[in-house]
Design a protein around this motif. Sequence first.
Motif, PDB file in Angstrom:
ATOM      1  N   VAL A 170       6.272   9.441   1.135  1.00 49.85           N
ATOM      2  CA  VAL A 170       5.155   8.813   1.477  1.00 49.85           C
ATOM      3  C   VAL A 170       5.360   8.063   3.255  1.00 49.85           C
ATOM      4  O   VAL A 170       6.249   7.456   3.444  1.00 49.85           O
ATOM      5  CB  VAL A 170       4.174   7.637   0.908  1.00 49.85           C
ATOM      6  N   SER A 210      -2.243   5.486   0.969  1.00 53.82           N
ATOM      7  CA  SER A 210      -3.394   6.104   0.338  1.00 53.82           C
ATOM      8  C   SER A 210      -4.574   5.677   0.452  1.00 53.82           C
ATOM      9  O   SER A 210      -4.790   4.449   0.983  1.00 53.82           O
ATOM     10  CB  SER A 210      -2.893   6.763  -1.137  1.00 53.82           C
ATOM     11  N   TYR A 211      -5.614   6.078  -0.343  1.00 53.99           N
ATOM     12  CA  TYR A 211      -7.072   5.384  -0.376  1.00 53.99           C
ATOM     13  C   TYR A 211      -6.962   4.276  -1.300  1.00 53.99           C
ATOM     14  O   TYR A 211      -8.109   3.687  -1.307  1.00 53.99           O
ATOM     15  CB  TYR A 211      -8.009   6.533  -0.890  1.00 53.99           C
ATOM     16  N   ALA A 226       0.255   7.016  -6.425  1.00 54.47           N
ATOM     17  CA  ALA A 226      -0.954   7.128  -6.670  1.00 54.47           C
ATOM     18  C   ALA A 226      -1.301   8.625  -6.902  1.00 54.47           C
ATOM     19  O   ALA A 226      -2.201   8.974  -7.843  1.00 54.47           O
ATOM     20  CB  ALA A 226      -1.793   6.643  -5.206  1.00 54.47           C
ATOM     21  N   PRO A 227      -0.596   9.748  -6.505  1.00 48.32           N
ATOM     22  CA  PRO A 227      -0.983  11.066  -6.932  1.00 48.32           C
ATOM     23  C   PRO A 227      -0.773  11.489  -8.288  1.00 48.32           C
ATOM     24  O   PRO A 227      -1.171  12.329  -8.850  1.00 48.32           O
ATOM     25  CB  PRO A 227      -0.323  11.938  -6.073  1.00 48.32           C
ATOM     26  N   PHE A 284       3.067  17.012  -3.979  1.00 52.47           N
ATOM     27  CA  PHE A 284       3.290  15.584  -3.405  1.00 52.47           C
ATOM     28  C   PHE A 284       4.914  15.263  -3.617  1.00 52.47           C
ATOM     29  O   PHE A 284       5.208  14.326  -3.646  1.00 52.47           O
ATOM     30  CB  PHE A 284       2.511  14.603  -4.307  1.00 52.47           C
ATOM     31  N   ALA A 327       0.909   4.189  -2.742  1.00 55.96           N
ATOM     32  CA  ALA A 327       0.724   5.481  -2.325  1.00 55.96           C
ATOM     33  C   ALA A 327       1.951   6.450  -3.060  1.00 55.96           C
ATOM     34  O   ALA A 327       1.535   7.767  -3.080  1.00 55.96           O
ATOM     35  CB  ALA A 327       0.756   5.544  -1.032  1.00 55.96           C
ATOM     36  N   SER A 328       3.092   5.616  -3.212  1.00 52.85           N
ATOM     37  CA  SER A 328       4.354   6.527  -3.989  1.00 52.85           C
ATOM     38  C   SER A 328       3.951   7.205  -5.060  1.00 52.85           C
ATOM     39  O   SER A 328       4.195   8.199  -5.453  1.00 52.85           O
ATOM     40  CB  SER A 328       5.285   5.718  -3.892  1.00 52.85           C
ATOM     41  N   ARG A 362       0.915  -0.989   0.056  1.00 59.44           N
ATOM     42  CA  ARG A 362       0.050  -0.227   0.030  1.00 59.44           C
ATOM     43  C   ARG A 362       0.915   1.353  -0.093  1.00 59.44           C
ATOM     44  O   ARG A 362       0.614   2.220  -0.697  1.00 59.44           O
ATOM     45  CB  ARG A 362      -0.931  -0.047   1.047  1.00 59.44           C
TER      46      ARG A 362
END
Length: 261
Positions: free
Chosen positions: A255, A259-260, A51-52, A251, A48-49, A44
């Motif tokens: 992280v 993230s979601y 994801a944005p 960003f 998240a690294s 996860r």
Amino acid sequence: MHTLDILAIALLAFFATGYLVLGGADIGTGMLMPYLGRTDHERRLVIASFAPFFLGNEVWLVATAGVLIGCFPDLEGELLTGQFTVLVPLLTGWVVRDAGLWSRGRGGGRAWRAVCDGAVVCGSWAVALSWGLLLAALLTGKPYEAATGSVAVVTALAVAALFAAHGLGFATLRLTGLPYERARRPVGRTGSWQSFALTGGLLGALALPAGAGLPLTEHAADTATLTLLVPALLVVTPLLVAAQVWTWRTFRHRVTRPSYL
């Protein structure tokens, strides 16, 4: 060659290069997720690294396709026909990877998350290898037929390895804890930014000789079409760059929690 033709070619090269450099980061990180993340929590963090960034990075691919379709419509049709067997796995991998990313956090237990993680990894590898096969055809001067033989295999594996190395450099910039240590180990003493810049430069450099083999000027749209499209693209391009800069600045920190996704 008219000025509009030159601008259309420059825009195509700019968007294609931007996609390989920026999109290559999340593709490469996704390829190495089993190595970087050994537990569900670590995977996860790996997701998240990037994801944005991954949706914004894909905009560059959409822009590349848009310029090709709008400014070089005949060439787009010939490439689609000739490279159909490469483009199908490329698009399939893209869809599978994104489906895995979006579905992972939408409920389900450990088995469901494992399936989604597998989709991300397999989809990322499919995209990287497909790009390698497509670039092999372009670099060998055969854009209207799929690359085959040992040259195609070696090129596809080399491009995939470059994507993976680019993902490692990106991971060293974004991750923390054990995933960061695993990403840093292959990079060695090379600094994170230096490694990321080097692999990004190599990926971007691939777009130029690949595009040079395409008969772009012979397949450019008529003057009326280019007169309409090129100024519009020149207006949109700075907005796209500004949005990308804002995303990376917002960003820029490492992280520390999932993230979601």
